[in-house]
Design a protein around this motif. Structure first.
Motif, short mmCIF file in Angstrom:
data_model
loop_
_atom_site.label_atom_id
_atom_site.label_comp_id
_atom_site.label_asym_id
_atom_site.label_seq_id
_atom_site.Cartn_x
_atom_site.Cartn_y
_atom_site.Cartn_z
N ALA A 6 8.53 13.39 6.71
CA ALA A 6 7.65 14.61 7.23
C ALA A 6 7.33 14.46 8.73
O ALA A 6 6.70 15.26 9.40
CB ALA A 6 6.40 14.34 6.59
N ASP A 32 0.71 17.48 2.70
CA ASP A 32 1.17 18.34 1.55
C ASP A 32 0.30 17.99 0.42
O ASP A 32 0.48 17.24 -0.40
CB ASP A 32 2.60 18.10 1.22
CG ASP A 32 3.07 19.32 0.37
OD1 ASP A 32 2.46 20.16 -0.10
OD2 ASP A 32 4.25 19.23 0.04
N GLU A 62 0.73 4.33 0.97
CA GLU A 62 1.65 5.09 -0.02
C GLU A 62 1.38 4.27 -1.23
O GLU A 62 1.26 3.05 -1.44
CB GLU A 62 3.03 4.93 0.36
CG GLU A 62 3.15 5.86 1.46
CD GLU A 62 4.89 5.75 1.98
OE1 GLU A 62 5.59 4.76 1.62
OE2 GLU A 62 5.28 6.70 2.57
N ASN A 73 6.23 14.94 -2.55
CA ASN A 73 6.24 14.96 -1.18
C ASN A 73 5.07 13.90 -0.73
O ASN A 73 3.82 14.48 -0.53
CB ASN A 73 6.10 16.44 -0.67
CG ASN A 73 6.61 16.54 0.77
OD1 ASN A 73 7.20 15.73 1.28
ND2 ASN A 73 6.20 17.78 1.10
N ASP A 74 5.43 12.77 -0.27
CA ASP A 74 4.43 11.76 -0.17
C ASP A 74 3.75 11.68 1.24
O ASP A 74 4.02 10.65 1.98
CB ASP A 74 4.55 10.45 -0.56
CG ASP A 74 3.75 9.34 -0.98
OD1 ASP A 74 2.36 9.81 -1.08
OD2 ASP A 74 3.97 8.22 -1.26
N HIS A 75 2.93 12.59 1.63
CA HIS A 75 2.25 12.62 2.96
C HIS A 75 0.90 13.37 3.01
O HIS A 75 1.01 14.52 2.03
CB HIS A 75 3.36 13.07 3.94
CG HIS A 75 2.75 12.94 5.46
ND1 HIS A 75 1.84 13.59 6.21
CD2 HIS A 75 3.03 11.92 6.36
CE1 HIS A 75 1.48 13.15 7.26
NE2 HIS A 75 2.35 12.02 7.49
N SER A 112 8.22 8.76 5.26
CA SER A 112 7.10 9.33 4.03
C SER A 112 7.29 10.66 4.14
O SER A 112 7.32 11.48 5.43
CB SER A 112 5.78 8.63 4.45
OG SER A 112 5.87 7.23 4.46
N GLY A 113 6.96 11.35 3.15
CA GLY A 113 7.20 12.84 2.87
C GLY A 113 8.44 13.26 3.25
O GLY A 113 9.57 12.68 3.44
N ASN A 114 8.52 14.82 3.09
CA ASN A 114 9.91 15.28 3.43
C ASN A 114 9.84 16.69 3.93
O ASN A 114 8.60 17.17 3.91
CB ASN A 114 10.50 15.26 1.91
CG ASN A 114 10.69 14.15 1.19
OD1 ASN A 114 11.63 13.46 1.52
ND2 ASN A 114 9.67 14.06 0.21
N THR A 136 -1.38 12.86 -1.91
CA THR A 136 -0.49 12.16 -2.90
C THR A 136 -1.14 10.62 -2.95
O THR A 136 -1.49 10.13 -4.14
CB THR A 136 0.91 11.96 -2.58
OG1 THR A 136 0.99 11.77 -1.26
CG2 THR A 136 1.53 13.19 -3.15
N ASP A 194 7.01 23.04 0.17
CA ASP A 194 5.51 22.74 0.07
C ASP A 194 5.09 22.79 -1.47
O ASP A 194 5.26 23.60 -2.03
CB ASP A 194 4.65 23.81 0.89
CG ASP A 194 3.06 23.36 0.95
OD1 ASP A 194 2.68 22.42 1.48
OD2 ASP A 194 2.54 24.09 -0.17
#
Length: 507
Positions: free
Chosen positions: A33, A172, A158, A167-169, A41-43, A216, A47
């Motif tokens: 992210a 989102d 996390e 989407n681990d941030h 982390s995240g992507n 998340t 969304d």
């Protein structure tokens, strides 16, 4: 250099026109992210709006079977995209069609749909998986904790990757349905409200629903044997608290603390504005960790939080996070002060309410009791670095900054700033600089210098500088607030070190 101009035939031109623009433009979504502390982390590229998790867990073997259904919207034309996940995957469907997938890195699930996805398209992703979460380690660490009668997952920054793909941030956020089947005789605890439960063939399924946007890492699950206590706040908000049946000597002190949740929420609502969610409570599993966490609507407390007796202050801290951290979450992990400084200041406000020391007295103590040569002052709360996210300075120096702000702008503007931050960014995110700008707008005063002094200086502000902000009366006798913290230089980050920091410093 001269280039040849190639004119396609009419047939070739028609073929080019037939290719959908999305296919031509589609590119892979970013595998992160863009967070400077945690780049993977995240992507990027989509969304998520909702997670539906249907799980089955067997404590005897620690086996978790799951089907996760994600509904999302693409934010670019995607040829492929990533989810953050550590467990073994057996099948992935995108819009009902089998899709190729592979694991890359230590917690990346890379998915290639059968055809490119146009920008702005609503998509459904189904992931089927099965694994033993406690045995899956990233950097020697697993967020999944086994307990004598079950398991629990609650951690920061996390934890989702050990039990559902996401989407681990914090940027989102989504809503959740979490359905968990466990052997009869066991219970589950999660976010939001318990909507139903039913038993069949030796298994009991619990269905939890969280209907407000949720990050998340704030999503939690506990499985075991609990004593459940329900209540309502003065405003009618449903409260559910859960206590592991095997807390031993910590049981009564935990209950004496957490059963004041309704009282604390009602009070904090007068300070920070209306409570943003539709349920609240807390739970105490039988774990050995030494931290608490603001898991949304249902904070997690380790038994050690109550090993010295009742500890309402930790409840105040985690419930304050429902506003500062959960309702308004960090924009990036470097912004951790907008979570921890405020939750710590909430404890100071509670102390003043209870007649156990004013916020001014506590700020003066926090400043004066720590010598200038203590490494405590090397940590900058406004950008502490990934190794120091949960350092005591983020909490204590962070709270001093808020007292300095209060002294500078006055009580009326200060509490208007706090409430306005919640109202303006409800269910969203904010950075340290966003807060500075918000405080300047509400107060009508230039405040950047104040925040530079207290959040971004890697040394103790001099007595003269501190006095400009009304901080720094002589410390009362007693143990330094920074004692034992940051005694060693920062070492390279790892999940194990983050866990140790949480255990050492986090309320």
């Amino acid at each position: 250099m001269r280039h040849r101009l190639i004119v396609p035939s009419a047939a070739a031109a028609l073929m080019l026109l037939a290719v959908p623009a999305s296919a031509a433009d589609a590119t892979p979504g970013a595998p992160g992210a863009g967070d400077s502390y945690y780049p993977t982390s995240g992507n990027g590229g989509y969304d998520v709006s909702h997670y539906d998790l249907r799980l089955k867990y067997q404590p005897a073997t620690d086996r978790l079977d799951g089907t996760a259904t994600l509904t999302a919207t693409t934010t670019q034309a995607l040829s492929r995209f990533n989810l953050d996940f550590t467990l073994k995957v057996s099948e992935v469907l995108v819009n009902g069609r089998p899709s190729a997938f592979t694991k890359t890195g230590d917690h990346e699930l890379e998915i290639t749909p059968p055809a490119p996805l146009p920008e702005g398209k609503q998509i459904t992703v189904v992931v089927r998986y099965s694994d033993i979460p406690s045995q899956v380690k990233v950097g020697g660490y697993s967020a999944w904790q086994r307990t004598p009668d079950g398991a629990v997952v609650a951690n920061e920054p996390e934890s989702a990757a050990w039990w559902f793909p996401s989407n681990d941030h914090p940027r989102d956020k989504a809503t959740y349905d979490i359905s968990v089947a466990v052997p009869d005789g066991l219970q589950t605890v999660s976010n939001g409200e318990l909507k139903s439960q039913s038993s069949k063939l030796g298994w009991t399924r619990y269905n939890w629903r969280a209907t407000k946007p949720q990050a998340t890492y704030l999503t939690t699950l506990a499985i075991g044997k609990f004593d459940i206590v329900t209540d309502k706040t003065a405003g009618g908000l449903p409260v559910l608290n859960a206590y592991s049946k095997d807390l031993g000597d910590n049981y009564d002190s935990a209950k004496a603390s957490i059963e004041r949740t309704s009282e604390v929420i009602d009070w904090e609502s007068t300070v920070f504005g209306p409570y943003p969610f539709n349920a609240i409570g807390g739970y105490v599993p039988n774990v050995k960790t030494g931290y608490a966490l603001e898991t949304q609507t249902r904070p997690y407390y380790s038994p050690s939080s109550f090993s010295g007796g009742a500890n309402v202050s930790v409840v105040v801290h985690e419930l304050a996070h429902q506003w500062f951290g959960d309702n308004v979450s960090v924009k990036n992990w470097r912004d951790i002060w907008v979570n921890e400084g405020f939750a710590t200041y909430a404890q100071w406000l509670w102390s003043a309410k209870e007649g156990e020391g004013t916020t001014q007295e506590l700020a003066d103590y926090a400043y004066s009791s720590v010598p200038a040569d203590n490494p405590f002052w090397k940590v900058k709360p406004g950008d502490p670095g990934p190794d120091n996210q949960f350092h005591g300075a983020v909490y204590q120096r962070g709270a001093i900054a808020l007292q300095a702000l209060r002294n500078k702008v006055g009580d009326a503007a200060f509490f208007k700033i706090l409430k306005g931050w919640q109202a303006d960014r409800k269910f969203g995110n904010g950075s340290v600089q966003d807060f500075v700008q918000h405080a300047e707008k509400v107060s009508g005063k230039p405040l950047q210098k104040l925040f530079d002094v207290w959040l971004f200086t890697d040394s103790k502000p001099s007595a003269a500088v501190a006095a400009e902000y009304g901080i720094g009366k002589p410390a009362a006798s007693g143990r330094s607030l920074a004692a034992g913290k940051a005694a060693k230089p920062a070492e390279p980050k790892s999940w194990k070190k983050i866990q140790q920091a949480l255990d050492s410093h986090r309320h």
